[in-house]
Motif scaffolding. Structure first.
Motif, PDB file in Angstrom:
ATOM      1  N   LEU A 106      -4.413 -15.632   7.198  1.00 22.02           N
ATOM      2  CA  LEU A 106      -4.483 -16.232   5.860  1.00 22.02           C
ATOM      3  C   LEU A 106      -4.651 -15.186   4.763  1.00 22.02           C
ATOM      4  O   LEU A 106      -4.548 -15.507   3.575  1.00 22.02           O
ATOM      5  N   SER A 148      -0.242 -18.827   7.200  1.00 21.43           N
ATOM      6  CA  SER A 148      -0.296 -19.708   6.012  1.00 21.43           C
ATOM      7  C   SER A 148       0.775 -19.258   5.041  1.00 21.43           C
ATOM      8  O   SER A 148       0.545 -18.426   4.182  1.00 21.43           O
ATOM      9  N   CYS A 199       3.176 -22.310   8.708  1.00 18.15           N
ATOM     10  CA  CYS A 199       2.806 -23.514   7.956  1.00 18.15           C
ATOM     11  C   CYS A 199       3.089 -23.252   6.483  1.00 18.15           C
ATOM     12  O   CYS A 199       2.486 -22.354   5.883  1.00 18.15           O
ATOM     13  N   LEU A 201       2.477 -24.311   3.021  1.00 25.54           N
ATOM     14  CA  LEU A 201       1.465 -25.135   2.363  1.00 25.54           C
ATOM     15  C   LEU A 201       1.903 -25.541   0.955  1.00 25.54           C
ATOM     16  O   LEU A 201       2.606 -24.785   0.280  1.00 25.54           O
ATOM     17  N   MET A 250      -2.772 -27.862   9.935  1.00 27.12           N
ATOM     18  CA  MET A 250      -2.491 -26.564  10.581  1.00 27.12           C
ATOM     19  C   MET A 250      -2.940 -26.597  12.046  1.00 27.12           C
ATOM     20  O   MET A 250      -2.239 -26.113  12.938  1.00 27.12           O
TER      21      MET A 250
END
Ligand SMILES: NC(=O)c1ccc[n+]([C@@H]2O[C@H](COP(=O)([O-])OP(=O)(O)OC[C@H]3O[C@@H](n4cnc5c(N)ncnc54)[C@H](O)[C@@H]3O)[C@@H](O)[C@H]2O)c1
Length: 343
Positions: A106, A148, A199, A201, A250
């Motif tokens: 992240l 992310s 993922c 977002l 997630m």
């Protein structure tokens, strides 16, 4: 030893991945907004967690609860620097009794507007952190990564953004370095990784925010209470999801997606909410009745994608559905962040 004495959680016994109670997770960006909530969630689910962060803009205090857990270790370092990552690697080799199962990556520059003036920010904090983490994963034989990524990889497009969209032309340094990171992760799957969960977002909101529309506007209201200046003309419309649902999605993808390279958009039930509606929610949360002032531009900053629709069909087909709409998430986060600001 207490560090490894964690409980089994039957909720995690899924068919896609054989999850055992001794699994070790490494979270980068652990002291950040989303990262610190993810750490809390992983610890709650019974995993051992190593958190890594350079703690700016992330903050150690976000990890206050985690620091009390015997299953958590924190390592402060700049992940864009190969020397610091080598030190992290030594730390992992000498302290971890079980191998790391998954890296939740992240760490990134999260301030899109700053990256326009200084694109090196995104090169270092977004791309180089990914590059160095992948190198370390290769040396330590860590099989899985959850990344992310962001809707910003799609750039500005009138059509619905879905995972098969292409060619992709991001319009910010942030989006471009996220897309480059996705590409590096894809190549690493061919070379050494078992699986990658990318993922994408939407806008994420909730307590411990370090940036974003709610944080910025409440910050302005703290300084000036005669009028609220909003970036852009207020008609920008984007999807917003609460951090708790983002993390749930997630983790769902990590447990259930089966391809070696899985790419999923994550989003709320609806298309989004306009910035002028957000500003009105915030005035209410701050107990203020003052005028809103808008600019002429259709966007907040260079590189801002003012209106977009994110398809979550693929994720719904996998079996995960959001429970909330954008405005519900804005209202919830407004209360949480207003309390943090002392309104
Ligand atoms: N918040 C959102 O709306 C949103 C939307 C899409 C994607 N994302 C992605 O989710 C992730 C988390 O975002 P966030 O909102 O929590 O942002 P954040 O800034 O709060 O968290 C990022 C963390 O990474 C750390 N970091 C940055 N560069 C680093 C480096 N070189 N070495 C070590 N640590 C470093 C920061 O200190 C910070 O704690 C990011 O990758 C971001 O791009 C966030």
């Amino acid at each position: 030893m207490a560090w490894f004495a964690v409980k089994t959680n039957p909720k995690f016994q899924t068919k896609a991945i054989d999850i055992r109670d001794d699994r070790m997770m490494l979270v980068t960006g652990a002291a950040g907004f989303i990262g610190s909530h993810l750490v809390d969630r992983l610890l709650h689910e019974g995993f051992n967690v190593v958190g890594v962060d350079k703690t700016a803009p992330g903050e150690r205090r976000f990890l206050h609860q985690a620091m009390e857990s015997p299953s958590f270790k924190f390592f402060q370092c700049d992940l864009s620097d190969s020397g610091s990552v080598a030190t992290l690697e030594n730390f992992v080799r000498s302290n971890m009794k079980v191998p790391i199962d998954t890296v939740w990556h992240l760490a990134a520059n999260s301030d899109i507007a700053s990256g326009i003036g200084n694109p090196r920010l995104d090169l270092h904090d977004t791309f180089m952190t990914t590059f160095e983490i992948l190198q370390m994963m290769k040396r330590l034989s860590i099989p899985r990564i959850v990344f992310s990524s962001t809707s910003a990889v799609y750039g500005e497009t009138r059509s619905m953004m879905h995972e098969e969209s292409g060619l992709l032309f991001p319009i910010s340094a942030y989006g471009s370095m996220k897309l480059a990171s996705e590409a590096s992760i894809s190549a690493a799957v061919e070379a050494h990784l078992e699986s990658a969960f990318i993922c994408r977002l939407p806008n994420v909101v909730g307590s411990r925010a370090t940036h974003g529309v709610i944080y910025d506007l409440l910050g302005k209201l703290k300084k000036r209470r005669d009028a609220l200046d909003v970036l852009g003309n207020g008609f920008q419309k984007k999807p917003y999801l609460h951090v708790s649902e983002v993390i749930a999605a997630m983790m769902f993808i990590w447990k259930n997606a089966r391809q070696s390279r899985s790419v999923y958009n994550i989003g709320p039930k609806d298309d989004g909410v306009e910035v002028r509606d957000i500003a009105n929610v915030l005035l209410k949360a701050a107990h203020l009745d003052i005028p809103l002032r808008f600019a002429n531009s259709d966007r907040g900053w260079v590189g801002d994608v003012p209106r977009f629709s994110l398809s979550i069909k693929k994720l719904v087909e996998l079996g995960w559905e959001p429970q909330t709409t954008s405005i519900e998430n804005i209202r919830r986060a407004a209360i949480e962040i207003a309390a943090e600001f002392g309104f």
